[in-house]
Design an enzyme around this catalytic site. Sequence first.
Site, mmCIF file in Angstrom:
data_model
loop_
_atom_site.group_PDB
_atom_site.id
_atom_site.type_symbol
_atom_site.label_atom_id
_atom_site.label_comp_id
_atom_site.label_asym_id
_atom_site.label_seq_id
_atom_site.Cartn_x
_atom_site.Cartn_y
_atom_site.Cartn_z
ATOM 1 N N GLN A 79 44.393 87.722 42.184
ATOM 2 C CA GLN A 79 44.779 88.027 40.802
ATOM 3 C C GLN A 79 44.273 89.408 40.420
ATOM 4 O O GLN A 79 43.095 89.728 40.595
ATOM 5 C CB GLN A 79 44.224 86.972 39.832
ATOM 6 C CG GLN A 79 44.743 87.149 38.409
ATOM 7 C CD GLN A 79 44.313 86.029 37.456
ATOM 8 O OE1 GLN A 79 43.481 85.190 37.799
ATOM 9 N NE2 GLN A 79 44.872 86.041 36.261
ATOM 10 N N VAL A 80 45.182 90.217 39.915
ATOM 11 C CA VAL A 80 44.859 91.587 39.520
ATOM 12 C C VAL A 80 45.013 91.754 38.016
ATOM 13 O O VAL A 80 44.230 92.452 37.367
ATOM 14 C CB VAL A 80 45.780 92.592 40.270
ATOM 15 C CG1 VAL A 80 45.571 94.003 39.750
ATOM 16 C CG2 VAL A 80 45.521 92.533 41.777
ATOM 17 N N ASP B 86 58.908 92.123 37.823
ATOM 18 C CA ASP B 86 57.666 92.742 38.311
ATOM 19 C C ASP B 86 57.935 94.227 38.587
ATOM 20 O O ASP B 86 58.956 94.598 39.163
ATOM 21 C CB ASP B 86 57.213 92.038 39.595
ATOM 22 C CG ASP B 86 55.793 92.398 39.978
ATOM 23 O OD1 ASP B 86 54.931 91.506 39.961
ATOM 24 O OD2 ASP B 86 55.543 93.591 40.307
ATOM 25 N N HIS C 178 49.998 84.229 35.031
ATOM 26 C CA HIS C 178 51.405 84.471 35.349
ATOM 27 C C HIS C 178 51.801 83.780 36.637
ATOM 28 O O HIS C 178 51.064 83.792 37.608
ATOM 29 C CB HIS C 178 51.689 85.974 35.471
ATOM 30 C CG HIS C 178 50.777 86.687 36.424
ATOM 31 N ND1 HIS C 178 49.503 87.089 36.079
ATOM 32 C CD2 HIS C 178 50.942 87.062 37.711
ATOM 33 C CE1 HIS C 178 48.930 87.688 37.114
ATOM 34 N NE2 HIS C 178 49.782 87.676 38.121
ATOM 35 N N PHE C 179 52.977 83.192 36.614
ATOM 36 C CA PHE C 179 53.619 82.706 37.837
ATOM 37 C C PHE C 179 54.481 83.830 38.391
ATOM 38 O O PHE C 179 55.175 84.518 37.635
ATOM 39 C CB PHE C 179 54.537 81.513 37.546
ATOM 40 C CG PHE C 179 53.824 80.199 37.424
ATOM 41 C CD1 PHE C 179 53.445 79.485 38.552
ATOM 42 C CD2 PHE C 179 53.551 79.651 36.177
ATOM 43 C CE1 PHE C 179 52.796 78.263 38.434
ATOM 44 C CE2 PHE C 179 52.902 78.435 36.052
ATOM 45 C CZ PHE C 179 52.524 77.737 37.186
ATOM 46 N N HIS C 180 54.427 84.012 39.705
ATOM 47 C CA HIS C 180 55.374 84.890 40.388
ATOM 48 C C HIS C 180 56.560 84.042 40.845
ATOM 49 O O HIS C 180 56.360 82.933 41.371
ATOM 50 C CB HIS C 180 54.757 85.483 41.664
ATOM 51 C CG HIS C 180 53.610 86.400 41.438
ATOM 52 N ND1 HIS C 180 53.727 87.769 41.538
ATOM 53 C CD2 HIS C 180 52.294 86.164 41.147
ATOM 54 C CE1 HIS C 180 52.550 88.332 41.320
ATOM 55 N NE2 HIS C 180 51.656 87.381 41.073
ATOM 56 N N ASN D 101 48.358 83.103 41.213
ATOM 57 C CA ASN D 101 47.069 83.586 41.700
ATOM 58 C C ASN D 101 46.041 83.412 40.588
ATOM 59 O O ASN D 101 46.190 83.991 39.511
ATOM 60 C CB ASN D 101 47.160 85.067 42.087
ATOM 61 C CG ASN D 101 48.197 85.317 43.186
ATOM 62 O OD1 ASN D 101 48.495 84.432 43.983
ATOM 63 N ND2 ASN D 101 48.753 86.514 43.225
HETATM 64 P P1 5GP Z 1 48.605 89.391 40.435
HETATM 65 O O1 5GP Z 1 48.159 90.075 41.691
HETATM 66 O O2 5GP Z 1 47.638 89.574 39.291
HETATM 67 O O3 5GP Z 1 48.964 87.930 40.682
HETATM 68 O O4 5GP Z 1 49.979 90.063 40.066
HETATM 69 C C1 5GP Z 1 50.135 91.014 39.080
HETATM 70 C C2 5GP Z 1 51.554 91.513 39.190
HETATM 71 O O5 5GP Z 1 51.849 92.247 38.024
HETATM 72 C C3 5GP Z 1 51.787 92.439 40.375
HETATM 73 O O6 5GP Z 1 52.831 91.905 41.197
HETATM 74 C C4 5GP Z 1 52.164 93.776 39.739
HETATM 75 O O7 5GP Z 1 53.159 94.468 40.454
HETATM 76 C C5 5GP Z 1 52.643 93.358 38.369
HETATM 77 N N1 5GP Z 1 52.399 94.348 37.310
HETATM 78 C C6 5GP Z 1 51.255 95.027 37.075
HETATM 79 N N2 5GP Z 1 51.367 95.835 36.004
HETATM 80 C C7 5GP Z 1 52.633 95.652 35.547
HETATM 81 C C8 5GP Z 1 53.364 96.233 34.461
HETATM 82 O O8 5GP Z 1 52.871 97.065 33.698
HETATM 83 N N3 5GP Z 1 54.641 95.822 34.281
HETATM 84 C C9 5GP Z 1 55.231 94.885 35.116
HETATM 85 N N4 5GP Z 1 56.504 94.545 34.852
HETATM 86 N N5 5GP Z 1 54.567 94.325 36.161
HETATM 87 C C10 5GP Z 1 53.293 94.710 36.371
#
Ligand code: 5GP
Length: 140
Positions: free
Chosen positions: A98-99, A37, A104-106, A91
Amino acid sequence: MGDRQGDAGDCIFCDIATRRAPSYIVYEDASTVAFLDLFPFTRGHLLVIPKRHGARLADIPFEDRMAMVRALDEVCRRVERLTSDYNVALNVGARAGQVVFHVHFHVIPRYGEANPFLVRGRVRLSDDDARELVRELARS
Ligand code: 5GP
Ligand code: ZN
């Protein structure tokens, strides 16, 4: 970070899966990729994604969902090289945080933070840290 849902043509994680965008990949198989991440909650924070685009879990085929779990199993085993404790999070939907609208799994290693679910200031992953983590996590 785009917020267009279900659009593979403008998706940073599709770009990462196809290597159109740079990332630190630690695991890959026929249908999944795991990479660091960019704004980690903790050292070694990873994301596991299907190569096939889908905004939500229900948008990808059952086989891809199962492949993600297999990849998670492998990645979690490797994360234990960093620490024994970790969270796995998924998320789904903006109201769940979710952004990036590509499933995706974290995987978030834990080192003793007082409140693991409190989001503090996040610092961009440095290339030095990333290279060291890839050395630890990319080998099987
Ligand atoms: P979400 O909030 O959608 O569950 O998590 C998205 C995750 O993707 C966030 O933790 C953010 O830091 C990560 N992320 C966003 N853009 C990029 C990127 O361009 N490269 C990488 N490696 N991670 C990203
Ligand atoms: Zn995508």
